[in-house]
Design an enzyme around this catalytic site. Structure first.
Site, PDB file in Angstrom:
ATOM      1  N   ALA A  42      -2.726 -28.273  16.510  1.00 19.39           N
ATOM      2  CA  ALA A  42      -1.448 -28.117  15.798  1.00 19.39           C
ATOM      3  C   ALA A  42      -0.286 -28.249  16.764  1.00 19.39           C
ATOM      4  O   ALA A  42      -0.330 -27.700  17.860  1.00 19.39           O
ATOM      5  CB  ALA A  42      -1.410 -26.756  15.112  1.00 19.39           C
ATOM      6  N   HIS A 450      32.560  -4.555  23.865  1.00 11.82           N
ATOM      7  CA  HIS A 450      32.275  -3.179  23.459  1.00 11.82           C
ATOM      8  C   HIS A 450      32.291  -3.105  21.943  1.00 11.82           C
ATOM      9  O   HIS A 450      33.138  -3.723  21.316  1.00 11.82           O
ATOM     10  CB  HIS A 450      33.329  -2.241  24.029  1.00 11.82           C
ATOM     11  CG  HIS A 450      33.097  -0.809  23.621  1.00 11.82           C
ATOM     12  ND1 HIS A 450      32.099  -0.052  24.189  1.00 11.82           N
ATOM     13  CD2 HIS A 450      33.712  -0.040  22.701  1.00 11.82           C
ATOM     14  CE1 HIS A 450      32.120   1.145  23.636  1.00 11.82           C
ATOM     15  NE2 HIS A 450      33.088   1.190  22.718  1.00 11.82           N
TER      16      HIS A 450
HETATM   17  C1  LIG Z   1      -0.511 -13.271  20.438  1.00 11.20           C
HETATM   18  C2  LIG Z   1       0.247 -13.973  21.514  1.00 11.20           C
HETATM   19  C3  LIG Z   1       1.562 -13.650  21.702  1.00 11.20           C
HETATM   20  C4  LIG Z   1       2.291 -14.279  22.684  1.00 11.20           C
HETATM   21  N1  LIG Z   1       3.589 -13.932  22.829  1.00 11.20           N
HETATM   22  C5  LIG Z   1       4.315 -14.546  23.789  1.00 11.20           C
HETATM   23  C6  LIG Z   1       5.681 -14.250  23.956  1.00 11.20           C
HETATM   24  O1  LIG Z   1       6.237 -13.413  23.242  1.00 11.20           O
HETATM   25  N2  LIG Z   1       6.377 -14.890  24.889  1.00 11.20           N
HETATM   26  C7  LIG Z   1       5.794 -15.821  25.692  1.00 11.20           C
HETATM   27  O2  LIG Z   1       6.466 -16.384  26.550  1.00 11.20           O
HETATM   28  N3  LIG Z   1       4.503 -16.143  25.563  1.00 11.20           N
HETATM   29  C8  LIG Z   1       3.752 -15.530  24.627  1.00 11.20           C
HETATM   30  N4  LIG Z   1       2.446 -15.866  24.499  1.00 11.20           N
HETATM   31  C9  LIG Z   1       1.857 -16.818  25.433  1.00 11.20           C
HETATM   32  C10 LIG Z   1       2.198 -18.255  25.043  1.00 11.20           C
HETATM   33  O3  LIG Z   1       1.729 -18.496  23.773  1.00 11.20           O
HETATM   34  C11 LIG Z   1       1.602 -19.211  26.052  1.00 11.20           C
HETATM   35  O4  LIG Z   1       2.007 -18.884  27.342  1.00 11.20           O
HETATM   36  C12 LIG Z   1       2.033 -20.634  25.742  1.00 11.20           C
HETATM   37  O5  LIG Z   1       1.652 -21.021  24.485  1.00 11.20           O
HETATM   38  C13 LIG Z   1       1.450 -21.594  26.774  1.00 11.20           C
HETATM   39  O6  LIG Z   1       1.848 -22.882  26.470  1.00 11.20           O
HETATM   40  P1  LIG Z   1       0.996 -24.160  26.882  1.00 11.20           P
HETATM   41  O7  LIG Z   1       1.775 -25.327  26.460  1.00 11.20           O
HETATM   42  O8  LIG Z   1       0.574 -24.049  28.260  1.00 11.20           O
HETATM   43  O9  LIG Z   1      -0.353 -24.030  26.039  1.00 11.20           O
HETATM   44  P2  LIG Z   1      -0.655 -23.790  24.499  1.00 11.20           P
HETATM   45  O10 LIG Z   1       0.497 -23.273  23.771  1.00 11.20           O
HETATM   46  O11 LIG Z   1      -1.880 -22.986  24.505  1.00 11.20           O
HETATM   47  O12 LIG Z   1      -0.938 -25.230  23.975  1.00 11.20           O
HETATM   48  C14 LIG Z   1      -2.040 -25.983  24.407  1.00 11.20           C
HETATM   49  C15 LIG Z   1      -2.362 -26.992  23.345  1.00 11.20           C
HETATM   50  O13 LIG Z   1      -3.270 -27.935  23.892  1.00 11.20           O
HETATM   51  C16 LIG Z   1      -4.196 -28.298  22.893  1.00 11.20           C
HETATM   52  N5  LIG Z   1      -5.381 -28.837  23.586  1.00 11.20           N
HETATM   53  C17 LIG Z   1      -6.230 -28.188  24.421  1.00 11.20           C
HETATM   54  N6  LIG Z   1      -7.134 -29.042  24.917  1.00 11.20           N
HETATM   55  C18 LIG Z   1      -6.862 -30.253  24.382  1.00 11.20           C
HETATM   56  C19 LIG Z   1      -7.453 -31.550  24.535  1.00 11.20           C
HETATM   57  N7  LIG Z   1      -8.475 -31.761  25.335  1.00 11.20           N
HETATM   58  N8  LIG Z   1      -6.919 -32.566  23.841  1.00 11.20           N
HETATM   59  C20 LIG Z   1      -5.845 -32.372  23.037  1.00 11.20           C
HETATM   60  N9  LIG Z   1      -5.250 -31.176  22.849  1.00 11.20           N
HETATM   61  C21 LIG Z   1      -5.758 -30.133  23.542  1.00 11.20           C
HETATM   62  C22 LIG Z   1      -4.426 -27.005  22.135  1.00 11.20           C
HETATM   63  O14 LIG Z   1      -4.888 -27.280  20.844  1.00 11.20           O
HETATM   64  C23 LIG Z   1      -3.040 -26.397  22.132  1.00 11.20           C
HETATM   65  O15 LIG Z   1      -2.308 -26.740  20.990  1.00 11.20           O
HETATM   66  C24 LIG Z   1       1.680 -15.252  23.490  1.00 11.20           C
HETATM   67  C25 LIG Z   1       0.350 -15.600  23.309  1.00 11.20           C
HETATM   68  C26 LIG Z   1      -0.366 -14.970  22.308  1.00 11.20           C
HETATM   69  C27 LIG Z   1      -1.770 -15.354  22.115  1.00 11.20           C
END
Ligand SMILES: Cc1cc2nc3c(=O)[nH]c(=O)nc-3n(C[C@H](O)[C@H](O)[C@H](O)COP(=O)(O)OP(=O)(O)OC[C@H]3O[C@@H](n4cnc5c(N)ncnc54)[C@H](O)[C@@H]3O)c2cc1C
Lengths: 474, 489
Positions: A42, A450
């Site tokens: 997604a 304020h």
């Molecule tokens: C419940 C929860 C609450 C959170 N709250 C916060 C918050 O308040 N503030 C904050 O800063 N962070 C928060 N986080 C952390 C945050 O979600 C992550 O740090 C962030 O999403 C990381 O981003 P990213 O782009 O590295 O990876 P992700 O957001 O994990 O995205 C990675 C994407 O890669 C895709 N993918 C993986 N492998 C492949 C492949 N081989 N081919 C194609 N697609 C692939 C996955 O489907 C996914 O969509 C929270 C996390 C959780 C679980």
């Protein structure tokens, strides 16, 4: 190449459309690069679909209900009726609006979107396997690749996520019918945030934590108000216990936890949420084919340009070293794209702010007083309690404080810790101050509106300088 | 254990050196005396050797940086001893802090340099090592101006230090990297109604008793004048305020329409520039021109050349000219002199040390042949060749470029007849040689083609009069026209 493969060439291939990947793709598009973004699940990744956004939506919605029902002090008597189904539907709408926006922004910036799972097939090729049967695969030849595959929840042995009895954070946030009781394994920020949501919805929550405190890594005086308030909400904390096993029992389950001597305790409950941390996703990628290997932490090592050991491959976000935070992922995405476009970008930030959206909130940026001292600074620390803030009291939340840590000599602001209302918003001013190399005096001499909570930031800075108005000086 | 290595005094009186290149990288093992860097000082390039056996832990300046003597340029990890833990650093740092207020921020710069993100990016763009830049912003924060100045090879902090001790005029020449249109920076009070400035800057202005609306602004934000802390500082010191701030955002600056490239003005180029300006603006130059018919010299040299070749010496006209000049100097010692204004005396030198201007890739250098009067033509020839070669491959030492009493510049090697050479100050005369060529010479009512050497003698008119210049030139010409006379010398 297998038969039926379609082959595309691109300047930049981005794998994963989370806040790391989609930001990288958009920036690369803005810079005139030919970009292809591959996502298997997604748009928006963990953050928009299963993490930051849904959790914050639920936190706010349950807080609205909770506050309304607990405002007798202000002369408000209410017993709000909560339709959890509608609440969750509203949350889903928010998520949909945002993920739809991401998709549109990508397209508007000329990003080619491809759905499927990408894996390396040599150091200039990705094979994208489309979901479902018979949809085939395609090959993308790239000049540069940005790996942004994010992270996934860690599973505790014996607690396989089944979505019914044993849930991860994503599944917990997707529930549209809440059980009477739940055990939450792990008192990290995700466990604490969701526990708060559950408690405010009236769920009987027990938090089981192996260590002997919640929110490890945050200073005591920041974590304490949160734990205290959680207890007031009816959350039970069981410290020093590690989740060991679970079994079905009647309508519900029994979760067994063991202390360090092996003594076990049973908790009867409806469901268990396991939130003990997250691990980088590197196994979907066939990293071998490009000659990369995760380090001990399972992350892909990068330099200050987000570049891996392979010249034309970058890694950003949760899969790269550093705090697993969405804004850190996005920053790395921007830098990787700019570096590929030949701009003089680098990851040279001084501090990554972090927020915990509990009640009250915690937010931190930069150095604590101890860390500053360890780095050779002589810290000047200023603190301002929200109990002395007009605005905090008028919102009924006079708990917590703002603390500013600066270098005594030069006045440079080095860090800040906030616990209290809107801490996550207030920290932004101090993050800016740190990046700009602003001094205590710069912040103290800036007029703050304020009555606002932000005045507490100014007062804390003045306190560090020894001339706060609304609190006694050190 | 970590051993810090400071830029040594690489030559007498040298205050700074430009790191031309690093011969090692971080992590490399080095042995004692192994060259680690090439450092270019005012006049020469020297290799700086490692004082220890060990590994290179940290290189503190990028190649291209001008580093003051005494600054730590590299940290070695000395063999056999463990790297120093971080807290050891913490222990030593506060001491350094005590030294001075503004220094404290930079002495700690190893752990952190305070600069806004936009400035950090600019530094990367311009290839400036931020940690090596002395910040002039509040509490030593590095500003955009600091980075631009560093990129142009001008350390604003150094300039500021001078500001404190030198009169305002000096401040202007050293602090202004010459890029700022003069119009913005008069010492007049600007007297605006409204001025943008950071709170700390306003605080500084109050502290220094300066009305911030009076401080000339080089920057604009949203069309409003924006004043920086260093502008306040300079204005307070009566300097040409704000000039040190290099052209910043919003400051109108005219660029060449077709674009331009810039290169650093430093090292040898800047040294030449300074010396030329000093000479030209100190000594009133007069240049005397004449032409020597040198058929006999051409013949003599052709004959002697073969003998010289047998002795492995390439014989050019230069040694003959030098000998002729020295012979003439003996008759007109005033041209072998130096004016010491302060002491109110003219020093007439007893040595005849002739400098030869040599064009090198890096710029002009002037190696000196000592005691030309005591050496044979062949000796002078071989020395000239050797020194010129050393100058070109930059292996020449400072000593070999010092002690000159008179200079010869052979622009004719490239072409042309006459020029107006600039005196190698504080000498008082310089002889320029045009190209030796066949030119029409009128003799006894006839014009004939003769080999000629055009001469251009510039003199410091404070010391030497035109008549002396002419008489001296005549004497030189006589020796050149009739080289046998040199046998008597
Ligand atoms: C419940 C929860 C609450 C959170 N709250 C916060 C918050 O308040 N503030 C904050 O800063 N962070 C928060 N986080 C952390 C945050 O979600 C992550 O740090 C962030 O999403 C990381 O981003 P990213 O782009 O590295 O990876 P992700 O957001 O994990 O995205 C990675 C994407 O890669 C895709 N993918 C993986 N492998 C492949 C492949 N081989 N081919 C194609 N697609 C692939 C996955 O489907 C996914 O969509 C929270 C996390 C959780 C679980």
């Amino acid at each position: 190449m297998v038969v039926g493969d379609v082959s595309t060439g691109t300047e930049v291939a981005v794998v994963g459309a989370g806040p790391g990947g989609y930001v990288a793709a958009i920036r690369a598009g803005q810079l005139g690069l030919d970009v292809t973004l591959v996502e298997k699940d997604a748009y928006g990744g963990t953050c928009l679909n299963y993490g930051c956004i849904p959790s914050k939506a639920m936190i706010t919605a349950t807080d609205v209900a909770h506050s309304a029902g607990n405002a007798e002090e202000m002369g408000v008597y209410a017993d709000p009726e909560v339709d959890v189904g509608e609440m969750v539907a509203w949350k889903d709408e928010v998520v949909e609006q945002l993920t739809g926006g991401v998709e549109q922004l990508c397209k508007a910036n000329g990003v080619n979107l491809i759905e499927g799972r990408a894996e390396f097939a040599g150091n200039d090729k990705l094979r994208v396997v489309h979901g479902g049967d018979g949809q085939g695969s395609e090959t993308i030849t790239y000049e540069h690749c940005i790996v942004a595959t994010g992270s996934k929840p860690i599973e505790v042995p014996g607690f396989e996520f089944d979505g019914e009895h044993v849930l991860n954070s994503r599944q917990a946030l997707a529930m549209d019918d809440y059980p009477e009781s739940m055990v939450v394994v792990g008192a990290g920020y995700i466990g604490m945030e969701i526990s708060t949501v559950l408690a405010k919805l009236g769920v009987d929550v027990t938090v089981v934590e192996m260590l002997d405190e919640a929110l490890v890594g945050y200073e005591d005086d920041l974590a304490r108000p949160v734990t205290q308030h959680a207890e007031e909400l009816g959350i039970d904390f069981e410290f020093g216990l590690a989740a060991d096993s679970w079994a079905e029992s009647g309508d519900g389950i029994v979760v067994t936890a063991a202390d360090e001597d092996g003594e076990t305790t049973d908790f009867e409950t409806d469901k268990v949420l396991v939130a003990v941390g997250r691990q980088p996703v590197t196994d979907t990628l066939n990293l071998d084919a490009v000659g990369l290997e995760p380090n001990e932490d399972g992350r892909i090592e990068t330099d200050d340009q987000a570049r891996t050991d392979v010249e034309n491959v970058f890694a950003i976000g949760d899969v790269a070293p550093g705090p697993m935070l969405a804004h850190k992922a996005s920053k790395e995405g921007e830098v990787a794209a700019e570096v590929i476009a030949g701009e003089p970008a680098a990851l040279d930030y001084q501090a990554v702010p972090a927020a915990v959206f509990t009640d009250p909130e915690i937010a931190t940026v930069g150095l604590t007083a101890d860390a500053a001292e360890a780095q050779g600074f002589e810290p000047a620390v200023g603190k301002f309690p929200f109990s002395a803030s007009g605005r905090a009291l008028t919102t009924g939340e006079g708990e917590g404080f703002v603390r500013v840590v600066a270098d005594e000599d030069s006045g440079f602001i080095l860090g800040a810790q906030i616990v209290g209302p809107e801490a996550s918003e207030l920290i932004a001013e101090l993050a800016l101050a740190i990046e700009l190399g602003a001094t205590l005096e710069d912040v103290a001499a800036t007029i703050h509106t304020h009555p606002t909570l932000a005045e507490a930031v100014k007062e804390a800075s003045e306190h560090a300088l020894g001339h706060a108005i609304h609190t006694l000086n050190r | 254990m970590a051993r810090e290595f400071k830029l040594p005094d690489v030559g007498e009186g040298v205050a700074e050196g430009e790191i031309v290149s690093w011969l090692v990288s971080e992590g490399d093992a080095v042995t004692e005396d192994q060259p680690v860097a090439e450092v270019e000082t005012d006049k020469a390039v020297v290799e700086v050797p490692s004082p220890v056996n060990g590994t290179v832990q940290k290189i503190h300046f990028e190649a291209g940086t001008v580093v003051p003597v005494g600054d730590v340029i590299v940290t070695f990890d000395v063999e056999g001893e463990a790297a120093e833990p971080a807290d050891a650093e913490a222990e030593t740092e506060p001491e350094a802090e005590a030294e001075s207020e503004s220094k404290s921020a930079t002495s700690r710069a190893e752990s952190r340099t305070f600069a806004p993100p936009s400035v950090r990016r600019l530094a990367r763009e311009l290839g400036v090592d931020l940690d090596a830049v002395e910040g002039t912003g509040p509490s030593g924060r590095v500003t955009e101006g600091d980075v631009r100045a560093a990129a142009e090879g001008e350390e604003p902090a150094a300039a500021e230090a001078e500001t404190a001790t030198e009169p305002a005029e000096t401040t202007q020449t050293t602090a202004a990297p010459s890029t700022q249109p003069a119009a913005t920076g008069s010492q007049e009070a600007a007297g605006r109604d409204r001025t943008l400035a950071a709170p700390a800057t306003r605080g500084l202005a109050r502290e220094l008793g300066v009305d911030i609306d009076d401080v000339p602004a080089v920057e604009q934000r949203d069309g409003e004048a924006f004043v920086t802390a260093e502008a306040v500082q300079q204005y307070a010191e009566g300097g040409q305020a704000a000039q040190a701030e290099a052209p910043a955002a919003g400051a109108p600056r005219q660029y060449a329409e077709g674009g331009e490239t810039t290169e650093p003005y430093r090292g040898i180029r800047r040294t030449i520039g300074k010396q030329m300006a000093e000479s030209k603006y100190t000594a009133p130059h007069v240049t005397h021109h004449d032409t020597a018919p040198i058929d006999a010299l051409v013949e003599t040299r052709a004959r002697l050349k073969e003998r010289a070749t047998e002795k492995d010496v390439k014989l050019t006209y230069m040694p003959f000219v030098m000998k002729a000049i020295v012979a003439a100097l003996k008759e007109f010692p005033i041209l072998n002199s130096e004016l010491r204004e302060e002491e109110e005396e003219i020093a007439i030198k007893q040595d005849y040390n002739v400098g030869i201007a040599v064009a090198t890739d890096a710029g002009l250098m002037v190696p000196v042949v000592k005691h030309v009067d005591q050496k044979s033509i062949l000796q002078v020839a071989s020395e000239v060749n050797e020194l010129a070669q050393k100058a070109r491959d930059r292996s020449i030492s400072r000593e070999e470029m010092q002690g000159g009493t008179f200079t010869v510049t052979n622009f004719g090697a490239i072409g042309g007849e006459y020029a107006t050479p600039i005196i190698n100050y504080p000498e008082t005369a310089i002889m320029g040689l045009g190209a030796i060529d066949e030119r029409p010479v009128a003799e006894d009512g006839e014009v004939r083609a003769a080999m000629t050497l055009p001469l251009s003698l510039s003199i410091d008119h404070r010391v030497i009069d035109g008549a002396e210049a002419a008489a001296f030139t005549n004497q030189v010409m006589e020796y050149l026209t009739d080289p046998e006379l040199l046998l008597l010398e």
